[in-house]
Design an enzyme around this catalytic site. Sequence first.
Site, PDB file in Angstrom:
ATOM      1  N   ASP A 169       0.816  -1.213   0.000  1.00  0.00           N
ATOM      2  CA  ASP A 169       0.000   0.000   0.000  1.00  0.00           C
ATOM      3  C   ASP A 169       0.850   1.264   0.000  1.00  0.00           C
ATOM      4  O   ASP A 169       2.028   1.248   0.364  1.00  0.00           O
ATOM      5  CB  ASP A 169      -0.947   0.003   1.202  1.00  0.00           C
ATOM      6  CG  ASP A 169      -0.208  -0.096   2.537  1.00  0.00           C
ATOM      7  OD1 ASP A 169       0.790  -0.840   2.610  1.00  0.00           O
ATOM      8  OD2 ASP A 169      -0.619   0.574   3.495  1.00  0.00           O
ATOM      9  N   GLU A 178       0.266  -1.351   5.684  1.00  0.00           N
ATOM     10  CA  GLU A 178       1.291  -0.793   6.576  1.00  0.00           C
ATOM     11  C   GLU A 178       1.013   0.661   6.914  1.00  0.00           C
ATOM     12  O   GLU A 178       1.246   1.108   8.041  1.00  0.00           O
ATOM     13  CB  GLU A 178       2.673  -0.923   5.904  1.00  0.00           C
ATOM     14  CG  GLU A 178       3.850  -0.562   6.812  1.00  0.00           C
ATOM     15  CD  GLU A 178       4.235   0.901   6.784  1.00  0.00           C
ATOM     16  OE1 GLU A 178       5.060   1.328   7.625  1.00  0.00           O
ATOM     17  OE2 GLU A 178       3.720   1.647   5.916  1.00  0.00           O
TER      18      GLU A 178
END
Length: 504
Positions: free
Chosen positions: A126, A191
């Site tokens: 991400d 994350e």
Amino acid sequence: MGDTFQRFLYKFVKLVFISVFIVFLSVFTIASIRTLSLDVNVGLQLARWEKTNNISLVIDHHQREELLAKFKDHKLYLTNSFCKSFPTVFSSSLVQHEMVADYSHLFYVRGSHPDLVPYMLLAHIDVVPANESDGWEAPPFSAKEINGFIYGRGTIDDKNSLMAILQALEYLLLKGYAPRRGFYIGFGHDEEIRGFSGAMNIVRVLKQRNVQLSFVLDEGLAVMDGIISGLEGPAALIGLSEKGSANVKLSVSTAPGHSSIPPKESSIGILAGAVKRLEDNPMPRLFGLGPERTTFEHLAHKFSLPLKFVMSNFWLFSSVLSRVLERKPDMNAFVRTTTAVTIFNGGVKMNVIPSYAEAYVNLRIHSTQTLQEVMDLIEATVGDPRVKVELVDGFDPLPVSSADERSFGFQIIKKTVLDLFPTVTVAPGICIGNTDSRHFKDLSKDIYRFSPNWFKPGDVQRFHGINERISKKNYEEMIQFYFNLIQNCDTRKLPEPHSSVHEL
């Protein structure tokens, strides 16, 4: 009587002066010897490493164009695109791949020597949001190439590490490489929002399989070139720990009223006073008591005088140095637990005294403090029973990983860096932000935060900022780094420490 007293006073003052001079001379001599002799980096270059016949990687023009095209392709976040772009990784009998929590990836690369404890490489899929209207030189998801740089969100956080790891493994397998030491690769999908679904579920899977890791390597610090003021040459900082974190809510409740007859203090005024006290009274200076001390000691020999003298003698100058560093926000983060007021809410109408006001404070906790100690200090600093102090969420600083000559993970990473960048100084460091690796602390006592991003002045601000970019050369270096690291990890044991080899 008077002459006798004067002679006594003269002798006493003389004795004090001589004593002070001797003490000063002794301290100066000790500090000077330490300044001239302190070089913590010599051992690695002199050691004889067990494994030296690594496969070399030479990337030709066709391969270079191919790997850059893969890196630019945003569709690589999809599993089927991964398979298409790295077919050898996904078809090799040595590699096991599985999806975790629907979107995260877990790989295991089987080693030929199961007695060697595996390690793990981490990255995340991400990225944080980006808007072209913020001032980007190229659309943030275009992967546009400008003057040898690829621009785009994720190019340094953390698509570069993810793609470089897979590309390195693809090249190794194509060359017939089979590792001696098995290893895991984990790619989390959340994350940037704390990794509670991705990384934590990967950890859960590994715990169910009773996996223990020699070390973990995740993103974090990088190669700093011209960023540390006064340092001669670039430095590769390997993060040994991360600061802790806390989100704290401050709130005040009072009786509502009309603005025409205001009380002496409103809920907003009371809360503003509490916030002001927190900003006016920062957390205590702790510089030199945590892992930041080893950072500057490792770098000391690369500073010129008088900075070299100061950096080599923290026992003497840490208090003075902390007062100098705290003047700059980026350096203040290493001095103490930082306090940042991030949200302030109060009032809904211009002519109404609000009955409620709230503020949120984010704190990044120094390695030598605990979450509870920070909460106690906030309560004491606010010092007003009308202000309610609540912990929203938080955690203690992460354990400090080893970095001595017997530390397998640190020395392997250090050797790999120096093989690739011989002129770089390698030093331990601390991450002031947080990574997925913090969720893996039960699987390994040694967790390191480093990727070979090469940062020059202005580049650090691109991290989560505008114009995030990576040079084509640096991306290729990252592939080379992981290509060599995986092979270096096949070392069964480290060479004898430098101190042992040279003992008489």
